[in-house]
Scaffold this active site. Structure first.
Site, PDB file in Angstrom:
ATOM      1  N   CYS A 117      28.012  22.200  -8.134  1.00  0.00           N
ATOM      2  CA  CYS A 117      28.209  21.445  -6.885  1.00  0.00           C
ATOM      3  C   CYS A 117      29.548  21.745  -6.219  1.00  0.00           C
ATOM      4  CB  CYS A 117      28.073  19.950  -7.147  1.00  0.00           C
ATOM      5  SG  CYS A 117      26.382  19.484  -7.527  1.00  0.00           S
ATOM      6  N   HIS A 257      31.580  15.660  -1.380  1.00  0.00           N
ATOM      7  CA  HIS A 257      30.302  16.088  -1.955  1.00  0.00           C
ATOM      8  C   HIS A 257      29.374  14.882  -2.038  1.00  0.00           C
ATOM      9  CE1 HIS A 257      27.297  17.892  -4.380  1.00  0.00           C
ATOM     10  NE2 HIS A 257      27.606  17.214  -5.476  1.00  0.00           N
ATOM     11  N   ASN A 287      21.361  14.991  -2.785  1.00  0.00           N
ATOM     12  CA  ASN A 287      22.379  15.953  -3.235  1.00  0.00           C
ATOM     13  C   ASN A 287      21.813  17.366  -3.120  1.00  0.00           C
ATOM     14  OD1 ASN A 287      24.196  17.547  -4.605  1.00  0.00           O
ATOM     15  ND2 ASN A 287      24.357  16.226  -6.407  1.00  0.00           N
TER      16      ASN A 287
HETATM   17  O1  UT7 Z   1      26.526  16.607  -8.066  1.00  0.00           O
HETATM   18  C1  UT7 Z   1      26.846  16.962  -9.381  1.00  0.00           C
HETATM   19  C2  UT7 Z   1      27.473  15.875 -10.109  1.00  0.00           C
HETATM   20  N1  UT7 Z   1      26.553  14.801 -10.353  1.00  0.00           N
HETATM   21  C3  UT7 Z   1      26.927  13.550 -10.177  1.00  0.00           C
HETATM   22  O2  UT7 Z   1      28.013  13.292  -9.736  1.00  0.00           O
HETATM   23  C4  UT7 Z   1      25.965  12.449 -10.586  1.00  0.00           C
HETATM   24  C5  UT7 Z   1      26.695  11.374 -11.337  1.00  0.00           C
HETATM   25  N2  UT7 Z   1      25.824  10.351 -11.842  1.00  0.00           N
HETATM   26  C6  UT7 Z   1      25.174   9.444 -11.065  1.00  0.00           C
HETATM   27  O3  UT7 Z   1      25.205   9.551  -9.858  1.00  0.00           O
HETATM   28  C7  UT7 Z   1      24.479   8.297 -11.729  1.00  0.00           C
HETATM   29  O4  UT7 Z   1      24.836   8.257 -13.080  1.00  0.00           O
HETATM   30  C8  UT7 Z   1      22.921   8.321 -11.622  1.00  0.00           C
HETATM   31  C9  UT7 Z   1      22.508   8.055 -10.183  1.00  0.00           C
HETATM   32  C10 UT7 Z   1      22.396   9.674 -12.065  1.00  0.00           C
HETATM   33  C11 UT7 Z   1      22.315   7.240 -12.484  1.00  0.00           C
HETATM   34  O5  UT7 Z   1      22.872   5.973 -12.147  1.00  0.00           O
HETATM   35  P1  UT7 Z   1      23.499   5.007 -13.270  1.00  0.00           P
HETATM   36  O6  UT7 Z   1      23.898   3.797 -12.582  1.00  0.00           O
HETATM   37  O7  UT7 Z   1      24.541   5.785 -13.997  1.00  0.00           O
HETATM   38  O8  UT7 Z   1      22.258   4.723 -14.173  1.00  0.00           O
HETATM   39  P2  UT7 Z   1      22.093   4.923 -15.742  1.00  0.00           P
HETATM   40  O9  UT7 Z   1      21.826   6.348 -16.042  1.00  0.00           O
HETATM   41  O10 UT7 Z   1      23.227   4.242 -16.439  1.00  0.00           O
HETATM   42  O11 UT7 Z   1      20.784   4.075 -15.986  1.00  0.00           O
HETATM   43  C12 UT7 Z   1      20.743   2.651 -15.773  1.00  0.00           C
HETATM   44  C13 UT7 Z   1      19.338   2.183 -16.022  1.00  0.00           C
HETATM   45  C14 UT7 Z   1      18.723   2.706 -17.299  1.00  0.00           C
HETATM   46  O12 UT7 Z   1      17.901   1.704 -17.831  1.00  0.00           O
HETATM   47  P3  UT7 Z   1      18.437   0.777 -19.023  1.00  0.00           P
HETATM   48  O13 UT7 Z   1      18.759   1.715 -20.156  1.00  0.00           O
HETATM   49  O14 UT7 Z   1      19.650   0.064 -18.492  1.00  0.00           O
HETATM   50  O15 UT7 Z   1      17.273  -0.115 -19.289  1.00  0.00           O
HETATM   51  C15 UT7 Z   1      17.866   3.853 -16.849  1.00  0.00           C
HETATM   52  O16 UT7 Z   1      16.787   4.109 -17.713  1.00  0.00           O
HETATM   53  O17 UT7 Z   1      18.483   2.658 -14.950  1.00  0.00           O
HETATM   54  C16 UT7 Z   1      17.381   3.375 -15.507  1.00  0.00           C
HETATM   55  N3  UT7 Z   1      17.022   4.445 -14.591  1.00  0.00           N
HETATM   56  C17 UT7 Z   1      16.196   4.293 -13.553  1.00  0.00           C
HETATM   57  N4  UT7 Z   1      15.507   3.228 -13.100  1.00  0.00           N
HETATM   58  C18 UT7 Z   1      14.745   3.400 -12.004  1.00  0.00           C
HETATM   59  C19 UT7 Z   1      17.479   5.726 -14.598  1.00  0.00           C
HETATM   60  N5  UT7 Z   1      16.934   6.410 -13.564  1.00  0.00           N
HETATM   61  C20 UT7 Z   1      16.140   5.536 -12.918  1.00  0.00           C
HETATM   62  C21 UT7 Z   1      15.325   5.654 -11.763  1.00  0.00           C
HETATM   63  N6  UT7 Z   1      14.649   4.556 -11.350  1.00  0.00           N
HETATM   64  N7  UT7 Z   1      15.198   6.791 -11.075  1.00  0.00           N
END
Ligand code: UT7
Length: 330
Positions: A117, A257, A287
């Protein structure tokens, strides 16, 4: 004699026609519009379908052609074409060489630049250095990615985030001191275990097993990447402000970004910027990896004024990250 600086003198962009909305994703994976909107800020993203065109080069060519038409330049004047991308058309032959030929940049050399990225941000440094050296007069830098080609549409942690798109900028010499002023660019290879694509490279060539095990799709440990992204992207932007003695009032635009609206907010808060100085189009494109920064310039071009202070910031796989301070030239 004034020092030669490298300025952006034209912008082009292209996104595919097909719009994949959060509602449509609800039908494909276990997710919902509310989760995607509040956790990322994304409402929809674009996907390049076969009927429209194929490969990252298709997007790159469209963005370059848009720039060439708007700026009304002869493509034969272009000295160098850099395609910043994480999804080249194929592994060995340069995508940029194909793009250069297709747009009629017959007298140019061309190559791809890969830093996930941060590809476009790092490409800005590369393009500007060629201009500052005095060796070349017109460098076309394109950020293009067809992320849909490496997405598993059964994996809700990645398929909701990424989209396809491309943007292009032209770097030319400037004698008024406008253009790229300073850069702070970094990399940390320990990050590759959190974000990347395991298959298809020299470490894991394609086998029946690697394909069956979905190793040719992008993976991301979102939470870990998020933490690094917040502290490093915001930290780099703050560093650039500090060492150029820029207060929040001096900065006209943050060009961040577009990975996650919460990362963008954290960066702008650290810089003390009001929301109206923050470029944002994540809601409509998601993204697009190398496409995010030039697509922001493409969308906001009409609002930019000569002399505006722009701070670019990015974070990506590798890890790679950084910030660039640039004065707008037109
Ligand atoms: O561009 C390159 C660099 N990339 C980035 O900068 C991305 C950085 N990361 C992020 O933007 C975020 O971490 C994400 C958007 C990818 C995920 O958001 P998060 O708030 O970190 O969610 P998480 O991975 O901690 O998941 C929270 C909960 C989980 O459920 P439990 O374990 O709390 O029950 C996941 O299973 O949300 C769940 N979850 C979803 N729920 C509905 C994960 N993906 C989804 C989804 N829809 N698509």
């Amino acid at each position: 004699m004034n020092k030669l600086t490298a300025a952006i003198t034209a912008v082009g962009g292209y996104v595919p026609k097909f719009i994949l909305t959060n509602k449509m994703l609800e039908e494909i994976v276990d997710t919902n519009d509310e989760w995607i909107t509040t956790r990322t800020g994304i409402k929809e993203r674009r996907v390049l379908k076969e009927e429209e065109g194929e490969g990252t080069s298709f997007l790159a060519i469209k963005a370059a052609e848009d720039l060439i038409a708007k700026k009304n330049i002869n493509p034969e004047e272009i000295d160098l074409v850099i395609v910043a991308t994480a999804t080249p058309d194929n592994m060995v032959a340069s995508t940029a060489a194909f793009v250069a030929s297709e747009i009629g940049a017959k007298d140019a050399f061309a190559y791809d630049l890969l830093a996930a990225c941060s590809s476009f941000l790092f490409g800005m440094s590369t393009a500007a250095s060629y201009i500052e050296s005095g060796r070349y007069k017109k460098v076309l830098l394109i950020g293009a990615d067809k992320m849909s080609s490496i997405l598993d549409y059964e994996d809700r942690t990645t398929c909701i985030i990424f989209g396809d798109g491309a943007g292009a900028v032209l770097f030319e010499p400037n004698s008024e001191g406008l253009g790229l002023q300073d850069e702070y660019l970094r990399a940390d290879g320990s990050g590759r275990k959190f974000l990347g694509m395991e298959g298809g490279g020299s470490l894991m060539p394609a086998t029946v097993e690697s394909v069956t095990n979905k190793k040719h799709y992008i993976f991301q440990e979102g939470r870990a990447v998020f933490k690094f992204a917040v502290s490093n992207m915001a930290g780099a932007a703050a560093e650039i402000m500090e060492r150029n003695s820029l207060s929040h009032e001096d900065v006209d635009w943050l060009v961040p970004h577009q990975a996650n609206k919460r990362i963008i907010d954290a960066t702008s808060n650290r810089m003390g910027l009001d929301g109206d100085k923050v470029m944002m189009n994540i809601q409509k494109y998601g993204n697009t990896t190398s496409g995010t920064l030039p697509l922001l310039l493409f969308d906001y071009e009409k609002q930019l004024k000569k002399g505006d202070n722009l701070v670019f910031a990015a974070f990506g796989g590798g890890f790679t990250w950084g910030s660039i301070y640039l004065k707008w030239a037109y």
